[in-house]
Write an enzyme that holds these catalytic residues in place. Structure first.
Site, short mmCIF file in Angstrom:
data_model
loop_
_atom_site.label_atom_id
_atom_site.label_comp_id
_atom_site.label_asym_id
_atom_site.label_seq_id
_atom_site.Cartn_x
_atom_site.Cartn_y
_atom_site.Cartn_z
N HIS A 160 0.81 -1.22 0.00
CA HIS A 160 0.00 0.00 0.00
C HIS A 160 0.85 1.28 0.00
O HIS A 160 0.32 2.36 -0.22
CB HIS A 160 -1.00 0.00 1.17
CG HIS A 160 -0.44 0.32 2.51
ND1 HIS A 160 -0.17 -0.63 3.47
CD2 HIS A 160 -0.11 1.50 3.09
CE1 HIS A 160 0.29 -0.06 4.56
NE2 HIS A 160 0.33 1.24 4.35
N ASP A 190 0.14 -7.59 1.63
CA ASP A 190 0.61 -6.20 1.71
C ASP A 190 2.13 -6.11 1.71
O ASP A 190 2.72 -5.27 2.38
CB ASP A 190 0.04 -5.51 2.96
CG ASP A 190 0.11 -3.98 2.85
OD1 ASP A 190 0.15 -3.48 1.71
OD2 ASP A 190 0.13 -3.30 3.88
N GLY A 261 3.53 6.65 8.28
CA GLY A 261 4.85 6.72 7.67
C GLY A 261 5.75 5.57 8.06
O GLY A 261 6.78 5.35 7.42
N ASN A 262 5.39 4.84 9.13
CA ASN A 262 6.16 3.65 9.52
C ASN A 262 5.85 2.45 8.62
O ASN A 262 6.53 1.42 8.70
CB ASN A 262 5.86 3.25 10.97
CG ASN A 262 6.75 3.93 11.98
OD1 ASN A 262 6.29 4.76 12.76
ND2 ASN A 262 8.04 3.60 11.96
N SER A 263 4.81 2.56 7.79
CA SER A 263 4.43 1.46 6.92
C SER A 263 5.61 0.94 6.11
O SER A 263 6.30 1.72 5.44
CB SER A 263 3.34 1.91 5.94
OG SER A 263 2.12 2.11 6.59
N ILE A 318 -8.00 -24.79 -3.59
CA ILE A 318 -8.85 -25.98 -3.72
C ILE A 318 -10.28 -25.62 -4.09
O ILE A 318 -11.07 -26.50 -4.40
CB ILE A 318 -8.83 -26.85 -2.43
CG1 ILE A 318 -9.31 -26.05 -1.22
CG2 ILE A 318 -7.45 -27.41 -2.19
CD1 ILE A 318 -9.43 -26.90 0.05
#
Length: 525
Positions: A160, A190, A261-263, A318
């Site tokens: 993201h 992600d 912002g730590n993402s 499956i």
């Protein structure tokens, strides 16, 4: 005549001696404090050289006792070693201005209303909108974090953070800026892999081999609010968190403060290895409240390997809709433990349907390894490559059986949902099923409800059915393993279950295009 005690404080000599005593005690106390800090102190004396006041035997004893006390553990050595591998990520995204139902701009890459979409708005990814352009598009500037995993410039961040980016730049710990390109992304976990250009000897971090334990120290390093190189510390608060983003949720929960912002930034253990990639926070206020979620290193490893090899991720499949086995469902099926994954509906042309798996079956193991719940089954199958042959143990109508099948490939897009619709043309009263608190009508008599089962037209808000989530428009397809097409079929199935001394009955219900099983208690009397 009683002699009064003499008040010595009135004598100047006493006051002077008392003051001297106080000063001496104060100086001794101060000396002890300074000694505890390990500072060398010297006093003045008539002699020409300094005199060490803390060389007495008493002080030596105190110093010896202080040295036995454990000092607080610092992280400076670890940070000094790992911080150079962390980067700040800046992206430019040109996209059309989309409007949601409320008329607001929608720049989230996630499904509207989903947990990750809410996390996105408060936590990561794009941050700031300089303005609209003349062609109806706008330039969005986003900031996030990441970290090198190899000396030649491969780095990990969040999907993201870079999703849809037209330009990606990274800033290293020493302040240098480089261009980067997106190698591949995986929306389901992600995770994104980027390649930084212009260098061949970048400091890089190692992804941890083992799992952390609850209570282990973690250090989060990243770019919160654009403040690159920020380090925070905390512990692993929980493991295996499901935040409702999908069947592959398996997050590490940490309490190290992380913010917008730590993402994409790493969470290090005390060995300096990356145990997780920070991806989301829980925050009623939008700021850190000590609940953050990280993608486990084991997941990152497997995803990055495929992204580096072919730019995308292929997962085994499956072809079944599955749900957890609750205790009520286990009781209805005669199971001793509430374990395994209940098949709500097999997809018509999927590997499971071709192998003979049916609605109501419970998958209990894969290749001999027990399946704890539906999420574990999804992760296990998704972790295998398409084309892999697997052996499933299945509980089918109370009997254990083994099924061999070959995994298909998980579709990249979700197929369109069946229309069970609530588009009722005109009121349909239906027939009461008093023991359930429901009013039902044949599905073929209600427009948009389909041809199979009975559609719920009314729910008693105080009934057991209401407590278990039944609502108007739901379609009941089976009761106690038997297909139903009328209220009479439902009542007969309930009566049969009651005669068999069952405390609850299992129903297969279709709602919003998805099938699920619901265990509803049978009213006595």
């Amino acid at each position: 005549m009683t002699e009064r005690p003499t008040d010595l404080s009135s004598f100047p000599s006493y006051r002077k001696s008392r003051l001297s005593l106080f000063s001496a005690r104060k100086f001794a106390l101060m000396a002890s404090v300074v000694a505890g800090l390990g500072v060398a102190a010297y006093g003045l004396s008539p002699s020409n050289g300094p005199v060490d006041l803390f060389s007495s035997p008493a002080h030596a004893q105190v110093a010896n006792e202080v040295s036995k006390v454990a000092r607080p553990i610092g992280f400076a050595d670890i940070v000094e070693r790992v911080k150079p591998s962390v980067i700040s990520v800046k992206v430019n995204i040109n996209e059309k201005v989309a409007k949601d139902d409320s008329g607001n701009d929608d720049d989230s890459p996630f499904q509207p209303g989903s947990p990750m979409e809410r996390f996105f708005r408060r936590f990561g990814g794009q941050d700031g909108i300089p303005g609209l352009r003349g062609n109806g598009r706008r330039a969005i500037t986003g900031q996030g974090s990441g970290f090198f995993i190899s000396a030649d410039g491969f780095a990990v961040t969040n999907n993201h953070v870079v999703d849809g980016a037209s330009k990606v730049e990274v800033t290293t710990d020493d302040g240098k800026t480089y261009s980067a390109k997106v190698i591949g992304t995986d929306q389901r976990t992600d995770v994104a892999l980027i390649k930084v250009e212009g260098g061949s000897n970048f400091p890089f971090a190692k992804l941890a081999d083992g799992k952390p334990r609850i209570g282990d120290w973690v250090l989060a390093v990243g770019n919160p609010f654009g403040l690159g190189g920020t380090v925070t510390a905390g512990i692993v608060s929980a493991m295996g968190r499901d935040i409702g983003n999908g069947p592959y949720d398996d997050f590490i929960q940490i309490d190290a403060p992380v913010n917008k912002g730590n993402s994409g930034g790493p969470a290090f253990n005390v060995d300096g290895d990356v145990v997780g990639v920070n991806t989301a926070i829980y925050s009623p206020s939008g700021g850190s409240v000590g609940i953050a979620f990280s993608i486990p290193a084991s997941t990152v490893k497997s995803v990055v390997a495929q992204l580096k090899d072919k730019g995308s991720v292929s997962r085994g499949w499956i072809g079944v809709q599955i749900q957890p086995v609750t205790q009520d469902i286990a009781d209805s099926l005669g199971m001793k433990k509430a374990e395994g994954a209940l098949v709500a509906e097999p997809q018509a042309s999927g590997p499971a349907a071709k192998a003979g798996i049916e609605s109501g079956d419970v998958i209990t193991s894969v290749n001999g390894e027990s399946v704890k719940d539906a999420r574990e089954l999804a992760r296990t199958i998704g972790g295998l490559a398409p084309g892999t042959a697997v052996k499933l143990n299945v509980l089918h109508k109370g009997q254990e059986k083994a099924i061999d099948l070959t995994l298909g490939k998980l579709p990249d897009t979700i197929e369109a949902k069946a229309d069970t619709g609530n588009d009722n043309s005109g009121p349909t009263r239906g027939t009461d099923v008093p023991k359930l608190g429901l009013t039902v009508a044949p599905a073929n008599s209600v427009a948009g409800a389909g041809k199979e089962g009975v559609v719920v037209t009314e729910v008693d808000p105080k009934s057991a059915a209401a407590e278990r989530g039944f609502k108007e428009g739901d379609v009941i397809l089976e009761v106690a393993g038997k297909n139903v097409s009328s209220a009479g079929d439902v009542r007969d199935a309930l009566a049969a279950a009651k005669n068999d001394n069952k405390n609850s009955v299992l129903m297969r219900v279709k709602s919003g295009g998805q099938s699920r099983f619901v265990a509803v208690p049978i009213a006595k009397g």
